[in-house]
Each structure stands twice: as structure tokens, then as C-alpha cells.
Design a protein around this motif. Structure first.
Motif, short mmCIF file in Angstrom:
data_model
loop_
_atom_site.label_atom_id
_atom_site.label_comp_id
_atom_site.label_asym_id
_atom_site.label_seq_id
_atom_site.Cartn_x
_atom_site.Cartn_y
_atom_site.Cartn_z
N UNK A 34 -58.97 45.51 -63.68
CA UNK A 34 -58.12 45.09 -64.79
C UNK A 34 -58.11 43.57 -64.91
N UNK A 35 -57.73 43.12 -66.09
CA UNK A 35 -57.61 41.68 -66.31
C UNK A 35 -56.50 41.36 -67.28
N UNK A 36 -56.05 40.13 -67.22
CA UNK A 36 -55.11 39.57 -68.21
C UNK A 36 -55.81 38.41 -68.91
N UNK A 37 -55.63 38.36 -70.21
CA UNK A 37 -56.16 37.29 -71.05
C UNK A 37 -55.05 36.86 -72.00
N UNK A 38 -55.26 35.72 -72.63
CA UNK A 38 -54.30 35.28 -73.64
C UNK A 38 -55.02 34.55 -74.76
N UNK A 39 -54.36 34.52 -75.92
CA UNK A 39 -54.91 33.81 -77.07
C UNK A 39 -53.79 33.07 -77.78
#
Length: 124
Positions: A34-39
Motif C-alpha cells: 500500500x501507499x499514500x500519495x497527495x496532490x
């Protein structure tokens, strides 16, 4: 298949903390890294953190290392991102993502499934 639902985004003051959650509603969670990203507005989506399928390995972007912690509980099909010492520049839509591989990754293209995002706003 994987269906991811994020929650926990909110308005918070600088220096505060938030914990984001991501739930896989189809109960295939334990097979995926799993991963977390942001924009942020006007910016590209960026990597924040990743965790292996079993949870033993994690990695972070330099911008959040030491402030954010990624964790998971495969018995609850849940991924978390604990965010401390928040800054106004952390304001963004935060996304969780699943990779059909047991090893985590820094790269968006490696993640096949994405949640809808949750808004985090940090006021100064």
C-alpha cells in the motif's frame, strides 16, 4: 479486486495532528502493498509513504519522514497515515493506493487501485 475508501481528512491548525484511514471493502487487503500519495492544487500527485503487504517494511518521502507514519492492520483491512507537526504546505487531497505486489513502491505507476481521496487543510 480492491475498493479503497479513505477517511479522516479535516481542517487542522499548523502543528496539529491527523490520522487518515483507508479501508479495503472487498477484503483482499492483505495481498497488496500500500501507499499514500497527495496532490495539492496546481501540483502533481506526489509519493508520501509505502508499506509492504505484511507490514514489515516502510519507506517515506523526505518531506514527511519523521512527521508521518504509515501502518496497517490486515485483520481489519485498514491502512493508516498518522500525520504530526502538520504544516500549511501539507494541504492537499490525500490518496491511498494498492499495489498487486507484496513489496512497496515509490512510483504511482506501480499502484493499480486508488481511493477517491480525502481533503486535508492545514491553516497557519
Amino acid at each position: 479486486q480492491v475498493q479503497l475508501v479513505e477517511s479522516g481528512g479535516s481542517l487542522v491548525q499548523a502543528g496539529g495532528s491527523l490520522r487518515l484511514s483507508c479501508v479495503d471493502s472487498l477484503y483482499t487487503f492483505s495481498s497488496y502493498a500500500m501507499g499514500w500519495f497527495r496532490q495539492a492544487p496546481g501540483k502533481e500527485r506526489e509519493f508520501l509513504a509505502t508499506i509492504s503487504a505484511a507490514g514489515g517494511n516502510t519507506a517515506y518521502a523526505a518531506s514527511v519522514k519523521g512527521r508521518f507514519t504509515i501502518s496497517r492492520d490486515n485483520t481489519k483491512n485498514t491502512l493508516w497515515l498518522q500525520m504530526n507537526s502538520l504544516k500549511p504546505e501539507d494541504t492537499a487531497v490525500y490518496y491511498c493506493a494498492a499495489r498487486a505486489d507484496p513489496n512497496g513502491s515509490y512510483y504511482m505507476a506501480d499502484f493499480r487501485f486508488w481511493g477517491q481521496g480525502t481533503q486535508v487543510t492545514v491553516s497557519s
